[in-house]
Motif scaffolding. Structure first.
Motif, PDB file in Angstrom:
ATOM      1  N   GLY A  79     -43.916  94.275  52.414  1.00 48.81           N
ATOM      2  CA  GLY A  79     -44.743  93.615  51.405  1.00 48.81           C
ATOM      3  C   GLY A  79     -46.185  94.075  51.496  1.00 48.81           C
ATOM      4  O   GLY A  79     -46.818  94.410  50.486  1.00 48.81           O
ATOM      5  N   LEU A  83     -48.285  96.088  48.696  1.00 46.93           N
ATOM      6  CA  LEU A  83     -49.554  95.599  48.145  1.00 46.93           C
ATOM      7  C   LEU A  83     -50.654  96.637  48.310  1.00 46.93           C
ATOM      8  O   LEU A  83     -51.451  96.872  47.409  1.00 46.93           O
ATOM      9  CB  LEU A  83     -49.965  94.297  48.836  1.00 46.93           C
ATOM     10  CG  LEU A  83     -49.209  93.042  48.399  1.00 46.93           C
ATOM     11  CD1 LEU A  83     -49.726  91.824  49.149  1.00 46.93           C
ATOM     12  CD2 LEU A  83     -49.354  92.835  46.887  1.00 46.93           C
ATOM     13  N   SER A  88     -47.208  95.879  43.337  1.00 45.96           N
ATOM     14  CA  SER A  88     -46.841  94.476  43.549  1.00 45.96           C
ATOM     15  C   SER A  88     -45.495  94.149  42.907  1.00 45.96           C
ATOM     16  O   SER A  88     -44.862  93.168  43.275  1.00 45.96           O
ATOM     17  CB  SER A  88     -47.936  93.560  43.005  1.00 45.96           C
ATOM     18  OG  SER A  88     -48.339  94.018  41.737  1.00 45.96           O
ATOM     19  N   LEU A  91     -42.521  93.728  45.228  1.00 50.43           N
ATOM     20  CA  LEU A  91     -42.453  92.559  46.111  1.00 50.43           C
ATOM     21  C   LEU A  91     -41.172  91.756  45.895  1.00 50.43           C
ATOM     22  O   LEU A  91     -40.562  91.275  46.846  1.00 50.43           O
ATOM     23  CB  LEU A  91     -43.668  91.658  45.877  1.00 50.43           C
ATOM     24  CG  LEU A  91     -44.962  92.115  46.547  1.00 50.43           C
ATOM     25  CD1 LEU A  91     -46.093  91.163  46.221  1.00 50.43           C
ATOM     26  CD2 LEU A  91     -44.763  92.181  48.060  1.00 50.43           C
ATOM     27  N   MET A  95     -38.538  90.817  48.744  1.00 56.79           N
ATOM     28  CA  MET A  95     -38.228  89.425  49.094  1.00 56.79           C
ATOM     29  C   MET A  95     -36.727  89.156  48.961  1.00 56.79           C
ATOM     30  O   MET A  95     -36.121  88.491  49.802  1.00 56.79           O
ATOM     31  CB  MET A  95     -38.981  88.465  48.167  1.00 56.79           C
ATOM     32  CG  MET A  95     -40.484  88.540  48.278  1.00 56.79           C
ATOM     33  SD  MET A  95     -41.018  87.856  49.842  1.00 56.79           S
ATOM     34  CE  MET A  95     -42.742  88.253  49.797  1.00 56.79           C
TER      35      MET A  95
END
Lengths: 345, 604
Positions: A79, A83, A88, A91, A95
């Motif tokens: 992550g 970033l 982004s 992400l 996750m």
């Protein structure tokens, strides 16, 4: 020793040898693709066997917590990298793979009556928990130092092995487990009795070996791994990501390790630290193959299995000594046949 | 020279603390210090082996076991066989027996595994570490898993060292002796050879270093340090069983070296201290925290190791030194060069015009590819011969054939009238041929002076023992003076004490020439020496080569810079597609139509 005993020992040797062969193949594969000498291979054997044992006893396997913890670490690492790279959008995928999957699995396991599942489903559960630890381990432990010298990677491997053994003790306790056999069948073949479990082990090993051969020969990912093994930089220039190759390799190694654990645990009692010696026997076989040849490694594994079986009959106290001393003539032979001088670093 | 505190001051303070420690500390802490000393001795061997030499062993605990069990058996067994009875009951004699036995085992294991590429040694040591552990546990004469008890204490000058604080002084005396011996060794002719093992094997062999021997030397020294630790351990504990000699301890020793700083002798002590104290503390805290008993400290050790290798591969020692330096600067003492040292003897140079090197019909095939086909050339004393040709013409392959790095498929290479085919670069360098490399090969963390001194390796003869106990200083001064002379000669004097890796690429090439000259060659092989040099530097290099030619040296050089070549050399050999297409004076070759076609392409 009469013929009858020799047959029984031979059968034992081939059964164990088939498992060592699987491990040897995984070790050669991991070394060829990533240059990692994968000492923790054995821990996947123990984790697979003991996770299955816990599922069989109806207990929530503690390895699922390790999966969750490793998932959190990977999610944080990936992550932050995403970033920093300004991606982004990635992400969500990160996750999903590293957090949602372990959580979903945890929820499912808590909801299911584990002990009442069919053995095949229990094996599947063990695989679902333990195998993803392989690629996660690559991401956390090896990927940050993928370009380091072989020696550093080896020391890291030993460190990871140690941590996993300690965690194994924490998760499974000091007690050993044996899981139920896949089959109680017995076959009379001439003068000898072949157990169903032996047939399972040998057949599964053969199926896995054929599957691996097809994977490497026929699929694009298999070919990508072969390309990486032959020339890391060349493969990278052709667009094969070394990180992906590493994770895929570790996925396969973890799969092979876990399956080996599932196959061996009806034959011998597995403790939290049994994996190491089992894995090392795979290593002896892999070294016979020079950490490069798959067929010689597999043949070596059968030799290790037979040597172990017969020496446990003649000199059981010296069984391990004899098996590990086998490495010496192998090294002599290797040192006589190789003349290259190489630069490490 | 930077002002600051002398490192000696730190050493004196440290020794003072060590001396006084037993007077103030309780028995518990003295025991802890005893263990740290014992472990540090083993870790010191691993510093030499792993951090310096680039080899690794997980089996050091087994060597500790050999030391401990040898003395345990010799000093407790009531009925020793007659042939060894003379060594019974006397710890100091059994130390010697243990060291001899360990050296023999180490030589045997080393000769099996050291020739193989790096990772076979650690794998081999894992296997034999396990084997020996099981052997300790199963052999009846060694007491099985219960072990052997009733081992006597060591006596020094009639005083029996029964108490912890008595053994303490002996342990730390051994450790400090080991540290100083290792430090001396590393700062010597043999030490430079050892330090070249990590990443400089091809170069070291070309300078005449027997790298296989150097590997064996450090493997045996590491084993002997472990053995001595085991001997002390057995007489401190007064009892031995197999547990402390298993593979897990072997791994822990390696962790100590890596955590402390595997490239520094003091790193062994730091690592042993940190791991031992941390282990003690974790064994206290973790079971309470987790509510279970078991050796959970290995989880922390494993994670700690991974983190250290990720974030600070050099270990703690460099961090400590940098931290201290920020508070009080530590003086860096440069190696003193004695300009009055007697110069090293020189070889008899062949008379100008004598043939030094002659290659006849050299062919080298790689499978179907013919890299060199019937190549012939000769170099005379007092001449510079250039080997030129387009990229891929086979110049570097030809270079490797004559310098012994590779062996021709057929053909003859004569150096000073002797055939050198298949002799290897070490033997050839002894005869008086020295070379530089197309891709610079030097040891970036060593000083320019030390790098050049490796070139003079064969002009010294002092061995390991002389180096370890400082009986080599006269010869060492002569070698360093010679190295300094060559550095001045090539114009790098102002960089004498800088790290070689900090030099610009062109200067690194010049450094390689100084290193080659330090071996006092009669023939110099230079592989693209002018690449990366600026105009002035090229002029200086040209002048140097002319001077060498004037002194009667022969030079063979491969070069792409035609301005540089044509103004300097006596004769030119031109290669294309592995074959010689022209040979002659520079101006003849420049007009040769075949050469023009090779370089510029033919006109159809």
């Amino acid at each position: 020793m009469d013929f009858q005993i020799a047959l029984i020992l031979g059968q034992d040797g081939i059964t164990n040898g088939a498992i060592y062969a699987l491990l040897a193949l995984a070790l050669v594969l991991v070394f060829a693709v990533t240059r990692v000498i994968f000492i923790p291979q054995g821990e996947f054997v123990a984790y697979g066997a003991l996770t299955l044992a816990m599922v069989g006893n109806g207990v929530l396997p503690a390895t699922v917590w390790l999966l969750l913890g490793a998932g959190v670490v990977v999610a944080v690492l990936d992550g932050m990298a995403a970033l920093r790279a300004g991606q982004s959008k990635r992400l969500i995928a990160i996750m999903a793979v590293n957090l949602a999957y372990p959580l979903a699995l945890l929820g499912l396991l808590k909801a299911m009556p584990l002990a009442e599942l069919a053995l095949a489903l229990q094996v599947l559960v063990a695989l679902l928990i333990v195998v993803p630890l392989g690629p996660m381990m690559y991401r956390i432990v090896y990927q940050p130092i993928a370009e380091a010298p072989v020696l550093v990677l080896l020391i890291v491997s030993v460190a990871a092995h140690l941590a996993m053994v300690g965690l194994g003790l924490l998760f499974f306790g000091a007690e050993g487990y044996r899981t139920p056999a896949f089959s109680d069948a017995r076959f009379e073949v001439g003068p000898m009795t072949v157990t169903g479990q032996t047939v399972w082990v040998v057949m599964s090993s053969l199926v896995l070996i054929v599957a691996l051969a097809l994977f490497f020969g026929r699929t694009i990912y298999g070919k990508a791994l072969r390309a990486t093994a032959i020339n890391r930089n060349g493969a990278r220039l052709m667009g094969i990501s070394p990180a992906l190759a590493g994770k895929l390799t570790f996925f396969l190694a973890a799969l092979i390790g876990t399956l080996s654990g599932v196959l061996i645990s009806p034959i011998t009692t597995i403790y939290y630290d049994s994996g190491f010696l089992i894995g090392l026997k795979g290593f002896v076989a892999a070294i016979i193959g020079g950490l490069a040849s798959y067929p010689i490694a597999a043949g070596g594994a059968i030799l290790v299995g037979l040597l172990e079986a017969f020496s446990s009959f003649w000199a059981s106290a010296y069984k391990e000594v004899i098996v590990f001393t086998l490495i010496i003539p192998v090294l002599v032979w290797r040192s006589l046949t190789s003349h290259h001088m190489e630069e490490e670093e | 020279m930077k002002a600051g505190l002398s490192p000696r001051l730190f050493l004196v303070v440290f020794m003072g603390i060590l001396l006084l420690a037993p007077l103030t500390l309780s028995a518990f802490y003295i025991t802890l210090l005893n263990y740290i000393g014992l472990y540090a001795m083993v870790a010191l061997g691993l510093v030499l082996l792993t951090g310096v030499g680039g080899l690794t062993s997980f089996g050091q605990a087994a060597f500790v076991g050999i030391g401990a069990y040898t003395t345990a058996v010799l000093s407790t067994s009531a009925e020793l066989p007659a042939w060894i009875a003379w060594a019974g009951g006397a710890p100091w004699i059994s130390l010697v027996v243990g060291l001899v036995l360990t050296a023999a085992v180490a030589v045997l294991i080393g000769s099996l595994t050291l020739k193989l590429s790096g990772h076979y040694l650690p794998l081999g040591t894992i296997a034999w570490g396990i084997s020996l552990y099981f052997l300790f546990g199963t052999m009846a004469t060694l007491g099985g898993h219960t072990g052997l008890s009733g081992i006597p204490a060591i006596s020094v000058f009639g005083v029996e060292l029964l108490q912890g604080h008595q053994v303490y002084y002996l342990i730390w005396a051994f450790l400090l002796l080991g540290i100083f011996t290792t430090r001396n060794l590393l700062d010597s002719r043999e030490g430079r050879a050892i330090r070249a093992l990590k990443g400089g094997i091809v170069m070291a062999e070309a300078m005449g270093v027997d790298t296989a021997r150097s590997r064996m030397v450090i493997f045996v020294i590491a084993a002997l340090l472990a053995c001595a630790s085991g001997w002390l351990y057995a007489h401190m504990q007064r009892f031995v069983n197999p547990t402390p000699f298993g593979l897990h301890l072997g791994i822990e020793y390696l962790f100590m070296a890596v955590v402390g700083g595997a490239a520094h002798v003091w790193g062994a002590l730091v690592g042993a201290g940190v791991i031992t104290v941390l282990k003690q503390w974790l064994q206290d805290v973790l079971p309470k925290l987790l509510g279970e008993s078991g050796n959970f400290e290995i989880i922390v050790f494993g994670i700690l190791m991974v983190l250290i290798l990720h974030k600070a591969r050099g270990g703690l020692w460099p961090i400590i030194v940098a931290g201290v330096n920020r508070v009080v600067p530590i003086r860096v003492d440069r190696r003193r060069i004695d300009p009055n040292a007697t110069p090293l003897p020189r070889r008899n140079m062949p008379a100008a015009g004598d043939v030094l090197l002659e290659a006849r019909d050299v062919t080298r095939r790689f499978g179907g590819l013919v890299a060199n086909n019937n190549m012939s050339l000769s170099v005379r004393a007092g001449e510079i011969l250039a080997l030129i040709g387009p990229n891929g013409a086979g110049k570097s392959t030809m270079f490797n054939q004559v310098s012994g790095v590779d062996t021709p498929t057929s053909g003859e290479v004569l150096f000073l009238g002797q055939s050198v085919v298949g002799k290897g670069s070490r033997a050839i360098s002894r005869l008086g041929m020295s070379r530089t490399f197309q891709h610079v090969k030097l040891l970036p963390t060593m000083s320019v002076l030390e790098n050049v001194a490796i070139g003079a390796h064969l002009r010294g003869s002092k061995g390991v023992l002389a180096s370890a106990w400082r009986m080599d200083r006269v010869e060492e001064d002569r070698i360093l003076a010679e190295a300094a002379r060559q550095i001045e000669r090539v114009g790098l004097a102002e960089h004498m004490h800088d790290e070689a890796g900090s030099l610009a690429l062109g200067q690194q090439r010049i450094l390689e020439i100084a290193r080659a000259l330090a071996s006092d060659p009669c023939l110099l092989l230079l592989d693209e020496p002018a690449a990366g040099l600026r105009y002035k530097e090229k002029q200086a290099l040209g002048d140097l080569l002319k001077r060498l030619r004037g002194e009667g040296m022969g030079v063979l050089l491969v070069e792409h810079d035609m301005d540089f070549v044509m103004g300097l050399v006596d004769r030119v050999v031109v290669m294309e597609f592995g074959e010689k297409i022209a040979e002659g004076l520079p101006e003849e070759v420049q007009k040769n139509p075949a050469v023009l076609e090779a370089y510029l392409g033919g006109v159809e």
